[in-house]
Design a protein around this motif. Sequence first.
Motif, PDB file in Angstrom:
ATOM      1  N   ARG A 145      38.783  16.820  27.678  1.00  0.00           N
ATOM      2  CA  ARG A 145      39.603  17.320  28.812  1.00  0.00           C
ATOM      3  C   ARG A 145      39.739  16.265  29.897  1.00  0.00           C
ATOM      4  NH1 ARG A 145      37.945  22.619  27.866  1.00  0.00           N
ATOM      5  NH2 ARG A 145      36.012  22.264  29.011  1.00  0.00           N
ATOM      6  N   ASN A 146      38.642  15.558  30.166  1.00  0.00           N
ATOM      7  CA  ASN A 146      38.690  14.515  31.202  1.00  0.00           C
ATOM      8  C   ASN A 146      39.656  13.394  30.828  1.00  0.00           C
ATOM      9  OD1 ASN A 146      36.933  15.871  32.829  1.00  0.00           O
ATOM     10  ND2 ASN A 146      35.101  14.758  32.122  1.00  0.00           N
ATOM     11  N   ILE A 147      39.591  13.000  29.562  1.00  0.00           N
ATOM     12  CA  ILE A 147      40.494  11.927  29.110  1.00  0.00           C
ATOM     13  C   ILE A 147      41.950  12.399  29.241  1.00  0.00           C
ATOM     14  CG2 ILE A 147      41.255  10.569  27.116  1.00  0.00           C
ATOM     15  CD1 ILE A 147      38.322  10.735  26.095  1.00  0.00           C
ATOM     16  N   LEU A 148      42.179  13.645  28.783  1.00  0.00           N
ATOM     17  CA  LEU A 148      43.549  14.162  28.828  1.00  0.00           C
ATOM     18  C   LEU A 148      44.040  14.293  30.265  1.00  0.00           C
ATOM     19  CD1 LEU A 148      43.615  16.861  25.986  1.00  0.00           C
ATOM     20  CD2 LEU A 148      44.334  14.470  25.898  1.00  0.00           C
ATOM     21  N   ASN A 149      43.167  14.773  31.141  1.00  0.00           N
ATOM     22  CA  ASN A 149      43.572  14.910  32.549  1.00  0.00           C
ATOM     23  C   ASN A 149      43.917  13.550  33.141  1.00  0.00           C
ATOM     24  OD1 ASN A 149      43.345  17.650  32.569  1.00  0.00           O
ATOM     25  ND2 ASN A 149      41.255  17.671  33.377  1.00  0.00           N
ATOM     26  N   ASP A 150      43.131  12.549  32.768  1.00  0.00           N
ATOM     27  CA  ASP A 150      43.385  11.203  33.276  1.00  0.00           C
ATOM     28  C   ASP A 150      44.752  10.700  32.773  1.00  0.00           C
ATOM     29  OD1 ASP A 150      42.617   8.793  34.553  1.00  0.00           O
ATOM     30  OD2 ASP A 150      42.349   7.925  32.553  1.00  0.00           O
ATOM     31  N   SER A 151      45.014  10.925  31.477  1.00  0.00           N
ATOM     32  CA  SER A 151      46.309  10.490  30.908  1.00  0.00           C
ATOM     33  C   SER A 151      47.460  11.242  31.557  1.00  0.00           C
ATOM     34  CB  SER A 151      46.345  10.728  29.397  1.00  0.00           C
ATOM     35  OG  SER A 151      45.303  10.019  28.791  1.00  0.00           O
ATOM     36  N   LYS A 152      47.266  12.526  31.716  1.00  0.00           N
ATOM     37  CA  LYS A 152      48.307  13.353  32.335  1.00  0.00           C
ATOM     38  C   LYS A 152      48.596  12.853  33.758  1.00  0.00           C
ATOM     39  CE  LYS A 152      50.827  17.214  32.478  1.00  0.00           C
ATOM     40  NZ  LYS A 152      51.987  17.433  31.661  1.00  0.00           N
ATOM     41  N   GLY A 153      47.526  12.442  34.435  1.00  0.00           N
ATOM     42  CA  GLY A 153      47.678  11.928  35.800  1.00  0.00           C
ATOM     43  C   GLY A 153      48.510  10.650  35.850  1.00  0.00           C
ATOM     44  N   GLN A 154      48.514   9.899  34.736  1.00  0.00           N
ATOM     45  CA  GLN A 154      49.310   8.658  34.697  1.00  0.00           C
ATOM     46  C   GLN A 154      50.781   8.937  34.398  1.00  0.00           C
ATOM     47  OE1 GLN A 154      47.462   5.852  31.933  1.00  0.00           O
ATOM     48  NE2 GLN A 154      45.481   6.668  32.538  1.00  0.00           N
ATOM     49  N   ASP A 155      51.070  10.117  33.837  1.00  0.00           N
ATOM     50  CA  ASP A 155      52.483  10.464  33.570  1.00  0.00           C
ATOM     51  C   ASP A 155      53.182  10.706  34.901  1.00  0.00           C
ATOM     52  OD1 ASP A 155      51.883  10.448  30.890  1.00  0.00           O
ATOM     53  OD2 ASP A 155      52.094  12.616  30.583  1.00  0.00           O
ATOM     54  N   LEU A 156      54.471  10.341  34.956  1.00  0.00           N
ATOM     55  CA  LEU A 156      55.225  10.629  36.181  1.00  0.00           C
ATOM     56  C   LEU A 156      55.505  12.121  36.262  1.00  0.00           C
ATOM     57  CD1 LEU A 156      58.070   8.046  36.739  1.00  0.00           C
ATOM     58  CD2 LEU A 156      55.958   8.348  38.018  1.00  0.00           C
TER      59      LEU A 156
END
Length: 396
Positions: free
Chosen positions: A12-23
């Motif tokens: 979940r942390n990895i996904l949240n971090d990736s999602k945070g990089q999406d515009l």
Amino acid sequence: MNETGLSEEEIRNILNDSKGQDLKYERVLSSMCTYPHKIAVQAHMQFIESNMGDFGLFRGTYNLEKEILSLIGDLLHKADAVGYMTTGGTESNIQAIRSMRNLFLQSSEYQNSANSSKNSDNKCARPNLVVPDSAHFSFDKVSDILDVELRKASLDDELKVSVESVRSLIDENTIGLVAIAGSTEFGQVDPIKELSDIALEKNIFLHVDAAFGGFVLPFMKKSYEFDFKLPGVTSIAIDPHKMGLSTIPSGVLLFRDFHQLESLKADTPYLTVSTQYTLTGTRSGAAVAATYAVMNFLGKEGYRKTVSRCMELTHYLLEKLKDMDVYPLIEPVMNVVALEVPKCDLVRSRLAKEFNWQVSITQNPHGLRLVIMPHVSFEMIDSFVADLKKILDSLE
Ligand code: 0PR
């Protein structure tokens, strides 16, 4: 891959971090996609494992697909049109042209000329397709995959395809024409009535790429002739995952006649169904459920409201830009705006770097391109225009 898996929390942390990089779409004025409607997202989740590649296992989802085809067929003035749900405009365009090419290669005229060229040493001529110069790049893929020559017809000063130019490019190896109802760069609608007349006169196919405009034009106050109502139109691509507010991947391809779809048939002996007409094997049933849900939830009235709001925002944007002496290359037909702006490429990259705005550019003519999708708001436009003004002022 690691030998042992990560914990749910780590994932979940990895996904949240990736999602945070999406515009976030709130900074995006370049996309033809948007946030899908909530009801589409819920339906998508509910049908997440459904595979339309073997729809005998998923009869319920298959029935939803049939319903969608008849709803969209009805919207495009041919309730009994045949087709299927694709992954989007690219697949629909590939399959529409593949059908044209297959039927052309099977035609007796082509077979006769192939036979006579076997006897003499002449090579059989390559089939060609006439498309507007403004056609989406998926047609370059079509040409490469299907070995069809692409003939690009020039545009008139309103950036619609020139009917004379189309006519001049047709010869005995032309398998068909393409018209665009809502061009990617300019949102323009080609003179489809005239192209339909030519297609009938020459007895060739006419595919309408309404990937973007298909969920816009039927819901506008002004009426446009672009669909099966025109007797020369033989297939249409229309994307629920653009202005239809469905989830990705949702495209629809419709043919006027069953024999066009039939030309795409593949045998699938070991599946629950013995034939397939699709390009992909495994297909998302989730996208089918999502599209069914949002179309039935919104109804025509809901889409009319969405389109009318996008057009209101488009006109609001143009009014504000007028005050800054910035004008569109053509009067926008739909919610796509191409602007005459000096040093477009520089302005585009400064908008991104300095203000985190995503816009795109048009090639020919060169301009700054904005798509006013349902995620755009009045506040977003105010803030974008203010930032654009800062950049334009600093250029002087
Ligand atoms: N036909 C037309 C008229 C289109 O505008 C597009 C895509 C296609 C076909 C192909 O559709 P798929 O991409 O669904 O296969 N138009 C947009 C474009 O290429 C797609 C897009 C969407 C681009 C979201 C960027 C983006 O953020 O510009």
